[in-house]
Design a protein around this motif. Structure first.
Motif, PDB file in Angstrom:
ATOM      1  N   ARG A 194      -8.609  -1.773  -2.591  1.00 33.94           N
ATOM      2  CA  ARG A 194      -7.700  -0.621  -2.667  1.00 33.94           C
ATOM      3  C   ARG A 194      -8.494   0.501  -3.330  1.00 33.94           C
ATOM      4  O   ARG A 194      -8.823   0.419  -4.515  1.00 33.94           O
ATOM      5  CB  ARG A 194      -6.455  -0.981  -3.470  1.00 33.94           C
ATOM      6  N   MET A 218       0.834  -1.189   0.000  1.00 33.08           N
ATOM      7  CA  MET A 218       0.000   0.000   0.000  1.00 33.08           C
ATOM      8  C   MET A 218       0.873   1.245   0.000  1.00 33.08           C
ATOM      9  O   MET A 218       1.875   1.312   0.673  1.00 33.08           O
ATOM     10  CB  MET A 218      -0.914   0.012   1.241  1.00 33.08           C
ATOM     11  N   SER A 219       0.468   2.235  -0.776  1.00 31.59           N
ATOM     12  CA  SER A 219       1.213   3.484  -0.835  1.00 31.59           C
ATOM     13  C   SER A 219       1.179   4.184   0.523  1.00 31.59           C
ATOM     14  O   SER A 219       0.189   4.132   1.245  1.00 31.59           O
ATOM     15  CB  SER A 219       0.603   4.394  -1.907  1.00 31.59           C
ATOM     16  N   THR A 220       2.273   4.862   0.868  1.00 35.28           N
ATOM     17  CA  THR A 220       2.308   5.599   2.121  1.00 35.28           C
ATOM     18  C   THR A 220       1.701   6.982   1.962  1.00 35.28           C
ATOM     19  O   THR A 220       1.424   7.640   2.953  1.00 35.28           O
ATOM     20  CB  THR A 220       3.758   5.732   2.622  1.00 35.28           C
ATOM     21  N   SER A 221       1.507   7.448   0.736  1.00 35.29           N
ATOM     22  CA  SER A 221       0.918   8.759   0.496  1.00 35.29           C
ATOM     23  C   SER A 221      -0.585   8.637   0.306  1.00 35.29           C
ATOM     24  O   SER A 221      -1.062   7.681  -0.308  1.00 35.29           O
ATOM     25  CB  SER A 221       1.541   9.395  -0.758  1.00 35.29           C
ATOM     26  N   GLU A 244      -2.129  15.407   6.413  1.00 25.74           N
ATOM     27  CA  GLU A 244      -1.567  14.062   6.420  1.00 25.74           C
ATOM     28  C   GLU A 244      -0.524  13.899   5.309  1.00 25.74           C
ATOM     29  O   GLU A 244       0.506  13.264   5.507  1.00 25.74           O
ATOM     30  CB  GLU A 244      -2.669  13.019   6.278  1.00 25.74           C
ATOM     31  N   SER A 245      -0.799  14.473   4.145  1.00 25.80           N
ATOM     32  CA  SER A 245       0.162  14.369   3.045  1.00 25.80           C
ATOM     33  C   SER A 245       1.459  15.095   3.374  1.00 25.80           C
ATOM     34  O   SER A 245       2.515  14.784   2.817  1.00 25.80           O
ATOM     35  CB  SER A 245      -0.445  14.930   1.753  1.00 25.80           C
ATOM     36  N   GLY A 284       2.722  15.199   6.450  1.00 23.04           N
ATOM     37  CA  GLY A 284       3.312  14.623   7.643  1.00 23.04           C
ATOM     38  C   GLY A 284       2.823  15.210   8.942  1.00 23.04           C
ATOM     39  O   GLY A 284       3.458  15.028   9.986  1.00 23.04           O
ATOM     40  N   LYS A 302     -11.383   6.501   6.122  1.00 19.27           N
ATOM     41  CA  LYS A 302     -10.398   6.467   7.198  1.00 19.27           C
ATOM     42  C   LYS A 302     -11.093   6.371   8.561  1.00 19.27           C
ATOM     43  O   LYS A 302     -10.680   5.603   9.441  1.00 19.27           O
ATOM     44  CB  LYS A 302      -9.526   7.723   7.145  1.00 19.27           C
ATOM     45  N   ASP A 356      -7.854   1.765   5.748  1.00 19.91           N
ATOM     46  CA  ASP A 356      -6.648   2.570   5.539  1.00 19.91           C
ATOM     47  C   ASP A 356      -6.217   2.684   4.080  1.00 19.91           C
ATOM     48  O   ASP A 356      -5.576   3.663   3.695  1.00 19.91           O
ATOM     49  CB  ASP A 356      -5.487   2.006   6.361  1.00 19.91           C
ATOM     50  N   ASP A 357      -6.529   1.690   3.267  1.00 19.58           N
ATOM     51  CA  ASP A 357      -6.033   1.681   1.884  1.00 19.58           C
ATOM     52  C   ASP A 357      -6.954   2.512   0.995  1.00 19.58           C
ATOM     53  O   ASP A 357      -7.722   1.997   0.182  1.00 19.58           O
ATOM     54  CB  ASP A 357      -5.926   0.252   1.358  1.00 19.58           C
ATOM     55  N   ARG A 404      -6.892   6.347  -1.226  1.00 21.16           N
ATOM     56  CA  ARG A 404      -6.126   7.494  -1.718  1.00 21.16           C
ATOM     57  C   ARG A 404      -7.031   8.415  -2.523  1.00 21.16           C
ATOM     58  O   ARG A 404      -8.122   8.026  -2.943  1.00 21.16           O
ATOM     59  CB  ARG A 404      -4.953   7.032  -2.587  1.00 21.16           C
TER      60      ARG A 404
END
Length: 284
Positions: free
Chosen positions: A89, A1-4, A252-253, A255, A109, A114-115, A117
Motif C-alpha cells: 500500500r 483500499m481507499s477510493t480516493s 481523478e480525485s 471524479g 498507476k 492501483d493501491d 495515494r
C-alpha cells in the motif's frame, strides 16, 4: 483500499504501523527552485520513507528526454529494489506540497499498481500537523516482489496523441498561459513556442491552494472553465510530464478520471526537429 487518490497527514500517521504500507519521498525540483531532494531527504523525512527518484533512478536511461517512463522491466527491477511488493500500500509525498508526488503516483498507476495515494500537502502539511520526521539515509531494504503490469490506458506517446488530437480525446495542457499561447519562450533550448492544435489550457496551479488540492467541486469547475466538458477521455501534458500528472491526479480525485498522461509532453512535441508534430499559437 481507499477510493480516493489522496490521504491526509492524520490518516497516514494512523497507518504507519501497517507492515504493507510503503511511504515514498518522490521530491523533485526545477533548477530555479535551487533545492537538493537527496540532501533534504537526509535532513528530514517521514519515518521509514524511501526515496523514489524518477529523475535519476526510475527512468528510461536511453531517452534524451527528461525523466521518461522506463520499460516495465526496469520499473519492476528498480521498484523491487525499494522493497516494494505486489500487495504494498503505497503513499507518495514531496517537499513542495503538491508538485512531484503525482508523477510517481501516475507511474505506479501506469504500471498497473492501483493501491497508491498521494499525501495531500506533502511534507509541509505533515510537519504543520505536528507529525515527526527522522533524518539520515535510507535503510537497507530487502528486495520486494512487485510485478509491473503496464496499463496502456494511462500513458500516451507522441504518435498516439497526434492521431487523436481534437477528435477522440481532449488534450489538457498544464503549462502557464504565456507558454501555452506562445507569448513566452520555452525554458528549454530547441523548443518551439505554442501548443497542440485543439488543446485546452489549465495551468496546474489553478487546481491547487496552499500546497493542497482544491475541493472536487472546484477542480471540476476549473476543468469546465478550461473548456473540458468530460464527454471525451482526457490526456494531460505539460513541459516534461510532471505537472501533467498533477492535473491527472486532480481530475481523478474530482471524479473525472482515469486520465492518460503524455509522457514526452512539450519536451518532445515542441522540438524544432519534429515538424510533423503541429504547433499553433494563441488562445485555446
Amino acid at each position: 483500499m481507499s477510493t480516493s487518490p489522496l490521504i491526509d497527514p492524520s490518516t497516514l500517521a494512523n497507518e504507519l504501523d501497517d507492515p504493507k504500507l510503503v511511504v515514498l519521498d518522490a521530491s523533485w525540483y526545477m533548477p530555479a527552485h535551487e533545492r537538493d531532494p537527496e540532501a533534504e531527504f537526509e535532513a528530514g523525512h517521514i519515518a521509514g520513507a524511501r526515496r523514489f527518484d524518477f529523475d535519476g533512478d526510475v527512468r528510461d536511461p536511453d531517452s534524451s528526454l527528461p525523466h521518461m517512463m522506463p520499460s516495465a522491466e526496469r520499473f519492476q527491477e528498480r521498484v523491487q529494489a525499494l522493497g516494494i511488493d505486489r500487495d504494498s500500500r503505497i503513499v507518495v509525498y514531496d517537499g513542495m506540497g503538491i508538485f512531484a508526488a503525482p508523477r510517481a503516483w501516475w507511474m505506479f498507476k501506469a504500471m498497473g499498481h492501483d493501491d497508491v495515494r498521494v499525501l495531500d500537502g506533502g511534507l509541509p502539511a505533515w510537519k504543520a500537523a505536528g507529525q515527526p520526521v527522522e533524518d539520515g539515509s535510507q535503510a537497507t531494504l530487502e528486495r520486494g516482489d512487485f510485478v509491473a503490469r503496464p496499463d496502456p490506458a494511462r500513458i500516451r506517446d507522441a504518435e498516439q496523441v497526434l492521431q487523436s488530437l481534437d477528435r477522440a480525446e481532449t488534450v489538457v495542457d498544464a503549462r502557464a498561459a504565456p507558454r501555452f499561447t506562445g507569448k513566452q519562450a520555452e525554458p528549454r533550448a530547441g523548443l518551439r513556442s505554442g501548443h497542440m492544435p485543439g488543446a485546452r489550457n489549465l495551468p496546474f496551479d489553478r487546481i491547487l491552494k496552499d500546497g493542497h488540492y482544491r475541493s472536487p467541486e472546484e477542480i471540476r469547475k476549473a476543468y469546465e472553465e478550461a473548456g473540458v466538458d468530460g464527454k471525451k477521455p482526457i490526456v494531460t501534458t505539460c513541459g516534461s510530464g510532471v505537472t501533467a500528472a498533477v492535473l491527472a491526479l486532480g481530475a481523478e480525485s474530482a471524479g473525472l478520471g482515469p486520465v492518460a498522461v503524455y509522457d514526452g509532453s512539450w519536451s518532445e512535441w515542441g522540438q524544432e526537429t519534429r515538424p510533423e508534430l503541429p504547433v499553433v499559437k494563441g488562445e485555446a
